[in-house]
Scaffold this motif. Sequence first.
Motif, PDB file in Angstrom:
ATOM      1  N   VAL A 120       0.877  -1.171   0.000  1.00 20.10           N
ATOM      2  CA  VAL A 120       0.000   0.000   0.000  1.00 20.10           C
ATOM      3  C   VAL A 120       0.912   1.219   0.000  1.00 20.10           C
ATOM      4  N   GLU A 121       0.830   2.028  -1.044  1.00 19.19           N
ATOM      5  CA  GLU A 121       1.834   3.077  -1.255  1.00 19.19           C
ATOM      6  C   GLU A 121       1.167   4.386  -1.678  1.00 19.19           C
ATOM      7  N   ASP A 122       1.569   5.483  -1.049  1.00 21.90           N
ATOM      8  CA  ASP A 122       1.085   6.818  -1.424  1.00 21.90           C
ATOM      9  C   ASP A 122      -0.435   6.906  -1.346  1.00 21.90           C
ATOM     10  N   CYS A 123      -1.013   6.345  -0.296  1.00 28.94           N
ATOM     11  CA  CYS A 123      -2.470   6.351  -0.128  1.00 28.94           C
ATOM     12  C   CYS A 123      -2.875   7.204   1.069  1.00 28.94           C
ATOM     13  N   GLN A 124      -4.110   7.696   1.021  1.00 27.05           N
ATOM     14  CA  GLN A 124      -4.666   8.493   2.107  1.00 27.05           C
ATOM     15  C   GLN A 124      -5.954   7.832   2.598  1.00 27.05           C
ATOM     16  N   PHE A 125      -6.044   7.611   3.914  1.00 26.53           N
ATOM     17  CA  PHE A 125      -7.237   7.057   4.549  1.00 26.53           C
ATOM     18  C   PHE A 125      -7.804   8.113   5.483  1.00 26.53           C
ATOM     19  N   GLU A 126      -8.986   8.601   5.173  1.00 31.04           N
ATOM     20  CA  GLU A 126      -9.548   9.685   5.982  1.00 31.04           C
ATOM     21  C   GLU A 126     -11.018   9.438   6.288  1.00 31.04           C
ATOM     22  N   ALA A 127     -11.355   9.495   7.591  1.00 30.45           N
ATOM     23  CA  ALA A 127     -12.736   9.422   8.070  1.00 30.45           C
ATOM     24  C   ALA A 127     -13.435   8.129   7.675  1.00 30.45           C
ATOM     25  N   ASN A 128     -12.696   7.013   7.681  1.00 27.56           N
ATOM     26  CA  ASN A 128     -13.298   5.717   7.384  1.00 27.56           C
ATOM     27  C   ASN A 128     -13.769   5.049   8.669  1.00 27.56           C
ATOM     28  N   GLY A 129     -14.757   4.181   8.550  1.00 26.97           N
ATOM     29  CA  GLY A 129     -15.244   3.412   9.691  1.00 26.97           C
ATOM     30  C   GLY A 129     -16.523   3.961  10.274  1.00 26.97           C
ATOM     31  N   VAL A 130     -17.292   3.068  10.907  1.00 25.61           N
ATOM     32  CA  VAL A 130     -18.524   3.452  11.589  1.00 25.61           C
ATOM     33  C   VAL A 130     -18.150   4.193  12.873  1.00 25.61           C
ATOM     34  N   PRO A 131     -18.676   5.392  13.096  1.00 20.60           N
ATOM     35  CA  PRO A 131     -18.299   6.149  14.290  1.00 20.60           C
ATOM     36  C   PRO A 131     -18.603   5.392  15.584  1.00 20.60           C
ATOM     37  N   LEU A 132     -17.582   5.299  16.433  1.00 22.25           N
ATOM     38  CA  LEU A 132     -17.709   4.753  17.779  1.00 22.25           C
ATOM     39  C   LEU A 132     -18.374   3.379  17.797  1.00 22.25           C
ATOM     40  N   ALA A 133     -17.908   2.495  16.929  1.00 21.49           N
ATOM     41  CA  ALA A 133     -18.332   1.095  16.982  1.00 21.49           C
ATOM     42  C   ALA A 133     -17.452   0.402  18.010  1.00 21.49           C
ATOM     43  N   VAL A 134     -17.831   0.463  19.272  1.00 22.70           N
ATOM     44  CA  VAL A 134     -16.989  -0.027  20.351  1.00 22.70           C
ATOM     45  C   VAL A 134     -16.992  -1.549  20.335  1.00 22.70           C
ATOM     46  N   ALA A 135     -15.893  -2.131  19.939  1.00 26.31           N
ATOM     47  CA  ALA A 135     -15.768  -3.579  19.870  1.00 26.31           C
ATOM     48  C   ALA A 135     -14.300  -3.953  19.928  1.00 26.31           C
ATOM     49  N   ASN A 136     -14.020  -5.090  20.509  1.00 23.71           N
ATOM     50  CA  ASN A 136     -12.661  -5.598  20.592  1.00 23.71           C
ATOM     51  C   ASN A 136     -12.666  -7.077  20.224  1.00 23.71           C
ATOM     52  N   PRO A 137     -12.076  -7.446  19.055  1.00 27.50           N
ATOM     53  CA  PRO A 137     -11.330  -6.587  18.135  1.00 27.50           C
ATOM     54  C   PRO A 137     -12.238  -5.629  17.364  1.00 27.50           C
ATOM     55  N   PRO A 138     -11.661  -4.608  16.742  1.00 21.31           N
ATOM     56  CA  PRO A 138     -12.474  -3.615  16.024  1.00 21.31           C
ATOM     57  C   PRO A 138     -13.208  -4.218  14.837  1.00 21.31           C
ATOM     58  N   THR A 139     -14.413  -3.750  14.606  1.00 24.97           N
ATOM     59  CA  THR A 139     -15.261  -4.268  13.523  1.00 24.97           C
ATOM     60  C   THR A 139     -15.395  -3.303  12.360  1.00 24.97           C
ATOM     61  N   SER A 140     -14.744  -2.157  12.433  1.00 28.02           N
ATOM     62  CA  SER A 140     -14.811  -1.189  11.338  1.00 28.02           C
ATOM     63  C   SER A 140     -13.674  -0.189  11.515  1.00 28.02           C
ATOM     64  N   GLY A 141     -13.189   0.335  10.394  1.00 31.36           N
ATOM     65  CA  GLY A 141     -12.107   1.301  10.474  1.00 31.36           C
ATOM     66  C   GLY A 141     -11.465   1.540   9.126  1.00 31.36           C
ATOM     67  N   ALA A 142     -10.208   1.992   9.133  1.00 30.29           N
ATOM     68  CA  ALA A 142      -9.532   2.341   7.887  1.00 30.29           C
ATOM     69  C   ALA A 142      -9.008   1.109   7.156  1.00 30.29           C
ATOM     70  N   MET A 143      -8.277   0.227   7.874  1.00 27.21           N
ATOM     71  CA  MET A 143      -7.646  -0.906   7.196  1.00 27.21           C
ATOM     72  C   MET A 143      -7.582  -2.115   8.122  1.00 27.21           C
ATOM     73  N   ARG A 144      -7.993  -3.267   7.580  1.00 26.60           N
ATOM     74  CA  ARG A 144      -7.827  -4.545   8.269  1.00 26.60           C
ATOM     75  C   ARG A 144      -7.015  -5.467   7.361  1.00 26.60           C
TER      76      ARG A 144
END
Length: 217
Positions: A120-144
């Motif tokens: 993954v090169e020269d990429c921008q990840f901004e404002a991805n994921g469901v807001p405040l999806a409190v879970a462990n491990p995380p269930t949403s976000g920029a990159m898995r």
Amino acid sequence: EGQGPESTQIIFTGASSFLLSLDSTLGWQGFVTISGFKITANGVNAGGISLHQCAYVVIEDMHILTTGSSIYNTAAGDPDSTFQTHVRRVRFDNCAKTAGTFGLDVFPSGTAAEISHLRVEDCQFEANGVPLAVANPPTSGAMRWRGLVCQIVNCGFTANNNIALYVAKNGSPSNLTIEGTAFENTTSTIHPHLFIDSPMRVVRITNSEILNNDAFK
């Protein structure tokens, strides 16, 4: 190939599916390039590009806004895995607004780790994921990511929800290299920017910065 994300735009109106799917039932697909356009997908859990059983894939010069995962790569083991995927100069913008989705989601089933050599090169990840999806491990976000080898070079992760980079539990140790990348302002009450939930052979982070998240984890 489009004429650039400001000139060539595709609006996807489907739901619970992807605009483009490289999922061959006839065998491997190799040496595929997808480039030069913008994808907007506003339907329920609507995604951008799905990869499966592909080799030497390049996804570049894209701007992607989706409610589901922007780029999704799955497998169940070596016979139908994917390898040598290069994602470069892609902006992941306000994606993954459905639980269980990530902007860039490389996630084999079970604990398989056969998806190998992701860059993954020269990429921008901004404002991805469901807001405040409190879970462990995380269930949403920029990159898995779950795989064997991953390189993240000269990228930016900013203002994402829950997690910037989640390394999911593997069946075998992995290798992760991060270079020249910034992680900042992740909104989460329980997670840091990077969450590694897997045995690792190598984790190497150089010339990068990690600063300012919601709960200062």
